[in-house]
Design an enzyme around this catalytic site. Structure first.
Site: not given
Length: 179
Positions: A102, A144-145
């Site tokens: 990330c 994830h986003e």
């Protein structure tokens, strides 16, 4: 277009749920372009608006890593997308473990288990609703986003011990960047 500063954990903005975009205007269009430029500059695969300090439900992804053999019909694993007000409407029962990193938690990567396939609906810059079926890294990046937009860091999917270790490391790295 400009490169925006990336918010580094720990930071309250990264654990705050982003608000819906109610008006897709020139400012939002400029933000999307700036987010792509920022993501490419940082050599990332995805970037959520909260990672640049904007608490709006927007993210960008560009996954050109791979195609999947035996991919289900109608699913895509690569592509460049921006998504406004995204919502996952379907997740596969089948899950896969892959290493994630990330931009807001630099110098770390961890194995995370997530659904392998998904369907997501979102708005485009013309305020039109779109639907995408995704698999592989594209599906992973979308999840994830979207976690970012919900105030969830990917390391929250780790055990408490591993999470605590990751946050401690992130704090040290953040202090180094601030000096």
């Amino acid at each position: 277009m400009s490169i925006l500063p990336i918010v580094i954990a720990p930071d309250e903005r990264l654990i705050t749920r982003a608000s819906e975009v109610t008006d897709i205007n020139d400012k939002i269009k400029e933000l999307v372009n700036d987010m792509f430029e920022t993501m490419y500059d940082a050599e990332g695969l995805g970037l959520a608006a909260v990672q640049v300090g904007v608490l709006k439900r927007i993210f960008v992804v560009d996954v050109q890593l791979e195609t999947i053999e035996n991919e289900p019909a109608g699913y895509g694993s690569t592509g460049k997308f921006y998504m406004i007000n995204p919502e996952i409407t379907e997740l596969s029962d089948e899950q896969v473990i892959l290493k994630e990193g990330c931009l807001s938690i630099p110098e770390q990567s961890h194995e995370i288990k997530r659904p392998k396939y998904l369907t997501v609906k979102y708005k485009d810059l013309d305020n039109e609703e779109q639907t995408l079926k995704a698999s592989g890294w594209l599906a992973r990046c979308i999840q994830h986003e979207l976690d970012h937009l919900n105030g969830i860091l990917y390391i929250r999917h780790l055990s408490k011990l591993k999470y605590d270790m990751a946050i401690t490391k992130a704090q040290k790295i953040k202090k180094q960047h601030e000096q």
